[in-house]
Structures are given as structure tokens and as C-alpha cells.
Design a protein around this motif. Structure first.
Motif, PDB file in Angstrom:
ATOM      1  N   ARG A 143       1.212  -1.466   0.092  1.00 16.02           N
ATOM      2  CA  ARG A 143       0.407  -0.181   0.074  1.00 16.02           C
ATOM      3  C   ARG A 143       0.643   1.280   0.123  1.00 16.02           C
ATOM      4  O   ARG A 143       0.330   1.979   0.301  1.00 16.02           O
ATOM      5  N   GLU A 144       2.169   0.904  -1.089  1.00 12.62           N
ATOM      6  CA  GLU A 144       2.888   2.426  -0.852  1.00 12.62           C
ATOM      7  C   GLU A 144       2.667   2.246  -2.710  1.00 12.62           C
ATOM      8  O   GLU A 144       2.915   1.303  -3.093  1.00 12.62           O
ATOM      9  N   LEU A 145       3.546   3.756  -2.753  1.00 17.03           N
ATOM     10  CA  LEU A 145       4.242   3.659  -4.249  1.00 17.03           C
ATOM     11  C   LEU A 145       4.864   3.876  -4.301  1.00 17.03           C
ATOM     12  O   LEU A 145       5.808   3.800  -3.137  1.00 17.03           O
ATOM     13  N   PRO A 146       5.659   3.179  -5.302  1.00 13.69           N
ATOM     14  CA  PRO A 146       7.297   2.619  -6.079  1.00 13.69           C
ATOM     15  C   PRO A 146       7.670   4.334  -5.609  1.00 13.69           C
ATOM     16  O   PRO A 146       7.598   5.085  -5.551  1.00 13.69           O
ATOM     17  N   PRO A 147       9.123   4.044  -5.972  1.00 16.58           N
ATOM     18  CA  PRO A 147       9.592   5.447  -5.785  1.00 16.58           C
ATOM     19  C   PRO A 147       9.800   6.164  -6.677  1.00 16.58           C
ATOM     20  O   PRO A 147       9.973   7.850  -6.702  1.00 16.58           O
ATOM     21  N   TRP A 148       9.275   5.808  -7.656  1.00 14.71           N
ATOM     22  CA  TRP A 148       9.255   6.149  -9.160  1.00 14.71           C
ATOM     23  C   TRP A 148       8.075   7.005  -9.748  1.00 14.71           C
ATOM     24  O   TRP A 148       8.114   7.756 -10.401  1.00 14.71           O
ATOM     25  N   ALA A 149       7.425   6.630  -8.412  1.00 17.94           N
ATOM     26  CA  ALA A 149       5.753   6.741  -9.313  1.00 17.94           C
ATOM     27  C   ALA A 149       5.497   8.268  -8.078  1.00 17.94           C
ATOM     28  O   ALA A 149       4.339   8.633  -8.295  1.00 17.94           O
ATOM     29  N   ARG A 150       6.049   8.323  -7.049  1.00 19.88           N
ATOM     30  CA  ARG A 150       6.194   9.898  -6.043  1.00 19.88           C
ATOM     31  C   ARG A 150       5.979  10.956  -6.668  1.00 19.88           C
ATOM     32  O   ARG A 150       7.214  11.167  -7.656  1.00 19.88           O
ATOM     33  N   PRO A 151       5.215  12.043  -6.796  1.00 15.77           N
ATOM     34  CA  PRO A 151       6.055  12.900  -6.679  1.00 15.77           C
ATOM     35  C   PRO A 151       6.808  14.140  -7.073  1.00 15.77           C
ATOM     36  O   PRO A 151       7.332  14.584  -7.585  1.00 15.77           O
ATOM     37  N   ARG A 152       7.470  13.851  -5.812  1.00 16.38           N
ATOM     38  CA  ARG A 152       9.027  14.352  -5.273  1.00 16.38           C
ATOM     39  C   ARG A 152       9.342  12.866  -5.554  1.00 16.38           C
ATOM     40  O   ARG A 152       9.761  11.568  -5.013  1.00 16.38           O
ATOM     41  N   LEU A 153      11.295  13.303  -5.599  1.00 12.31           N
ATOM     42  CA  LEU A 153      11.584  12.643  -5.987  1.00 12.31           C
ATOM     43  C   LEU A 153      12.095  11.914  -4.560  1.00 12.31           C
ATOM     44  O   LEU A 153      12.486  12.785  -3.308  1.00 12.31           O
ATOM     45  N   PRO A 154      12.574  10.091  -3.627  1.00 15.70           N
ATOM     46  CA  PRO A 154      12.830  10.084  -2.530  1.00 15.70           C
ATOM     47  C   PRO A 154      14.161  10.341  -1.852  1.00 15.70           C
ATOM     48  O   PRO A 154      14.657  10.777  -2.557  1.00 15.70           O
ATOM     49  N   ARG A 155      14.269  10.215  -0.837  1.00 16.90           N
ATOM     50  CA  ARG A 155      15.319  11.018   0.556  1.00 16.90           C
ATOM     51  C   ARG A 155      16.563  10.040  -0.226  1.00 16.90           C
ATOM     52  O   ARG A 155      16.860  10.307   1.432  1.00 16.90           O
ATOM     53  N   HIS A 156      15.853   9.010   0.226  1.00 11.44           N
ATOM     54  CA  HIS A 156      16.937   8.172   0.451  1.00 11.44           C
ATOM     55  C   HIS A 156      18.294   8.383   0.332  1.00 11.44           C
ATOM     56  O   HIS A 156      19.629   7.535   0.632  1.00 11.44           O
ATOM     57  N   TYR A 191      16.798   1.365  -4.944  1.00 10.21           N
ATOM     58  CA  TYR A 191      16.756   2.244  -6.479  1.00 10.21           C
ATOM     59  C   TYR A 191      17.363   3.768  -6.666  1.00 10.21           C
ATOM     60  O   TYR A 191      17.556   4.114  -5.024  1.00 10.21           O
ATOM     61  N   ILE A 192      17.822   4.299  -7.248  1.00  7.45           N
ATOM     62  CA  ILE A 192      18.044   5.271  -7.823  1.00  7.45           C
ATOM     63  C   ILE A 192      17.322   5.996  -8.351  1.00  7.45           C
ATOM     64  O   ILE A 192      16.898   5.547  -9.694  1.00  7.45           O
ATOM     65  N   VAL A 193      16.216   7.029  -8.700  1.00  3.63           N
ATOM     66  CA  VAL A 193      15.698   7.625  -9.588  1.00  3.63           C
ATOM     67  C   VAL A 193      16.088   8.877  -9.367  1.00  3.63           C
ATOM     68  O   VAL A 193      16.797  10.253  -8.193  1.00  3.63           O
ATOM     69  N   LEU A 194      16.065   9.679 -10.496  1.00  2.00           N
ATOM     70  CA  LEU A 194      16.561  11.375 -10.709  1.00  2.00           C
ATOM     71  C   LEU A 194      15.726  12.114 -11.740  1.00  2.00           C
ATOM     72  O   LEU A 194      15.330  10.680 -12.571  1.00  2.00           O
ATOM     73  N   HIS A 195      15.585  13.001 -11.958  1.00  2.00           N
ATOM     74  CA  HIS A 195      15.317  13.192 -13.392  1.00  2.00           C
ATOM     75  C   HIS A 195      15.553  13.319 -14.424  1.00  2.00           C
ATOM     76  O   HIS A 195      16.414  13.493 -14.985  1.00  2.00           O
ATOM     77  N   THR A 226       6.388  11.099 -14.051  1.00  2.09           N
ATOM     78  CA  THR A 226       6.905  11.696 -13.291  1.00  2.09           C
ATOM     79  C   THR A 226       8.360  12.047 -13.720  1.00  2.09           C
ATOM     80  O   THR A 226       8.650  12.457 -13.149  1.00  2.09           O
ATOM     81  N   GLN A 227       8.198  11.599 -15.360  1.00  2.00           N
ATOM     82  CA  GLN A 227       9.470  12.303 -15.724  1.00  2.00           C
ATOM     83  C   GLN A 227      10.868  11.679 -15.155  1.00  2.00           C
ATOM     84  O   GLN A 227      11.815  12.263 -15.110  1.00  2.00           O
ATOM     85  N   VAL A 228      10.648  10.499 -14.591  1.00  2.17           N
ATOM     86  CA  VAL A 228      12.322  10.531 -13.965  1.00  2.17           C
ATOM     87  C   VAL A 228      12.753   8.948 -14.934  1.00  2.17           C
ATOM     88  O   VAL A 228      11.793   8.266 -15.362  1.00  2.17           O
TER      89      VAL A 228
END
Length: 272
Positions: A143-156, A191-195, A226-228
Motif C-alpha cells: 500500500r505504498e507508491l514505488p519510488p518512481w511513481a511519487r511526485p517528489r524524488l525519494p530522500r534515501h 533504487y536510484i531515481v532522478l529526473h 513523473t519524468q524520471v
């Protein structure tokens, strides 16, 4: 007796008077017969038939002008469309070591490659897509959004330093780039997520340092919603460690207000 006197006082009727009276009755304005009488005779008036003919001529002329304008506009639109299709068909040149776009950025997947290799890549793409769907289902179970589907970049991860190199090529409006990002890990994650948006990724490398070697990249993918750009690693990055992310890419210099874009101006009749 009076009547007889009046009759006697009237001038005698001459042949000239008879001709003048006949001319007045015939509409020749009392002139004797001859060329002057014919020129001064009554002229025929414009009839309704002549008016209708004039209206038809004017209407036909207006329709022909409108048809000519329509044909001219269609020809201009077709010529512009033809130029756009020709430019799209030509496409930008490929970029290799000299900085032009790579073949994968210009050609469809598998074009110009041996059949066995294209089939392997297709199977690898299908497997990666299935793995991505399984991961998304797992996040849904949490019941969580994956890191790439969130409106902001993850903070890990926290970026400490960027080292960016760009090479622009104005002859075909393309560019190639290489970025090295120093990352600090706050929470363990693989996971590494960037724009990133509308670019071609040539290579991705993740390394802790020269001695420890690199961290193997399992797969990468774009998430357009989310353009990431997402880098999936084989193992999680350790907390309180720093890593270096290296990405080599190329893309078009856009013709709109997006990312690395171009604009032009006219000076002394020359576009620059």
C-alpha cells in the motif's frame, strides 16, 4: 363670321410642317430625317436580363478569386508538410565518440543488428517489463507508491556534488553529455531515481570507489508519468556510504521551452 376669320389668319400647312409633326410622333425629337435625327433618337434602356448577366459575371469572378486563394493555401500547406516530413525522415545523425547521436537513438530497437542479438534484447526487455510489474504489485501490496511513481524524488539518497560535461553540435542541433553525481546514502535502497526526460541513455555505472569496484546495475527504465529515470541495482546501497553515479547520454536540442532548448533571432535579415 369669327370662325371664318380665324381660319383665314392660320398659316398655310406646308410639307415641312407635316414632316416635323411625323418626326415628333416617331420620337425623333422634331428633327428632320438624317444622321442627326438618328443620333438623337431614343436609346434602349438596360433590361432585367442585362442586369442578371452582369450579376452572373461578377459572381463568377468572385468565385474564381476564392478558388485561386484556396488552391494557393493548399499548395503552401502541402509544401510545409513535405518539408517537415523530409526533415523527420532524414533524422539527426548518429552520435558515437564524436558526439553525434547513437544508432539506438535514431533507429528502432534491433535495426541494423544481427537477428539473434535483437531477439535476445527483445526477450531481455520483456523480462525487465515483467520484473517491473512484479515490483509494482509488491509495492501495491505494501500500500505504498514505488519510488518512481511519487511526485517528489525519494530522500534515501542525497546528492553531494555534480560534475557535468556537455558537447553541443549546432549543425544538427544535438548534444551529448556525461554526468557524475556523488551520492550519500541515508537509507538502504537498491533504487536510484532522478529526473530525466526525452533523452537516450548510453551507459550507467555505479561505483563505491576505485578499490571496492562497481555495483552491478540490474536494469534501467524511464517512467514518463513523473519524468524520471530509474536505476535498479542488484543489491542495496549501504547506509552512511558514498557512491558515484555516472550516466552517459545524448539527446536533441529542443525547439521548444523544454530542457536544453534553442532559440533564434534575425539580425540584418539573417537568422542566427
Amino acid at each position: 363670321m369669327a370662325l371664318e376669320e380665324k381660319r383665314e389668319n392660320r398659316p398655310p400647312v406646308t410639307p415641312m410642317m407635316i414632316e416635323e409633326e411625323a418626326a415628333l410622333r416617331n420620337g425623333s425629337r422634331g428633327l428632320p430625317p438624317g444622321p442627326w435625327a438618328e443620333a438623337a433618337g431614343p436609346r434602349p434602356r438596360t433590361t432585367e436580363r442585362h442586369i442578371a448577366v452582369h450579376k452572373r459575371l461578377v459572381l463568377g469572378f468572385a468565385v474564381s478569386i476564392l478558388a485561386l486563394l484556396a488552391v494557393t493555401m493548399i499548395a503552401v500547406l502541402l509544401s510545409v508538410r513535405f518539408e517537415e516530413c523530409g526533415a523527420a525522415a532524414d533524422g539527426p545523425p548518429r552520435a558515437g565518440g564524436n558526439g553525434s547521436l547513437s544508432g539506438t537513438a535514431r533507429q528502432p530497437p534491433g535495426a541494423g543488428q544481427p537477428p539473434d542479438r535483437s531477439e535476445e534484447e527483445a526477450r531481455g526487455g520483456e523480462a525487465a517489463e515483467e520484473e517491473k510489474e512484479e515490483e509494482e504489485e509488491e509495492w501495491q501490496r505494501r500500500r505504498e507508491l514505488p519510488p518512481w511513481a511519487r511526485p517528489r524524488l525519494p530522500r534515501h539518497l542525497r546528492p553531494l556534488h555534480y560534475n557535468l560535461m556537455l558537447s553541443a553540435f549546432m549543425e544538427n542541433f544535438t548534444f551529448s553529455g556525461e554526468v557524475n553525481v556523488q551520492l550519500e546514502v541515508h537509507n538502504a535502497s537498491r533504487y536510484i531515481v532522478l529526473h530525466a526526460h526525452r533523452m537516450h541513455i548510453e551507459a550507467v555505472r555505479v561505483a563505491e570507489d576505485k578499490l571496492a569496484g562497481g555495483v552491478r546495475v540490474a536494469r534501467t527504465f524511464f517512467y514518463p508519468q513523473t519524468q524520471v529515470f530509474v536505476v535498479v541495482l542488484n543489491r542495496s546501497l549501504e547506509v552512511q556510504r558514498s557512491y558515484n553515479l555516472k550516466i552517459i547520454y545524448n539527446a536533441l536540442i529542443e525547439n521548444e521551452l523544454l530542457g536544453f532548448f534553442r532559440s533564434s533571432y534575425v539580425l540584418h535579415g539573417e537568422r542566427r
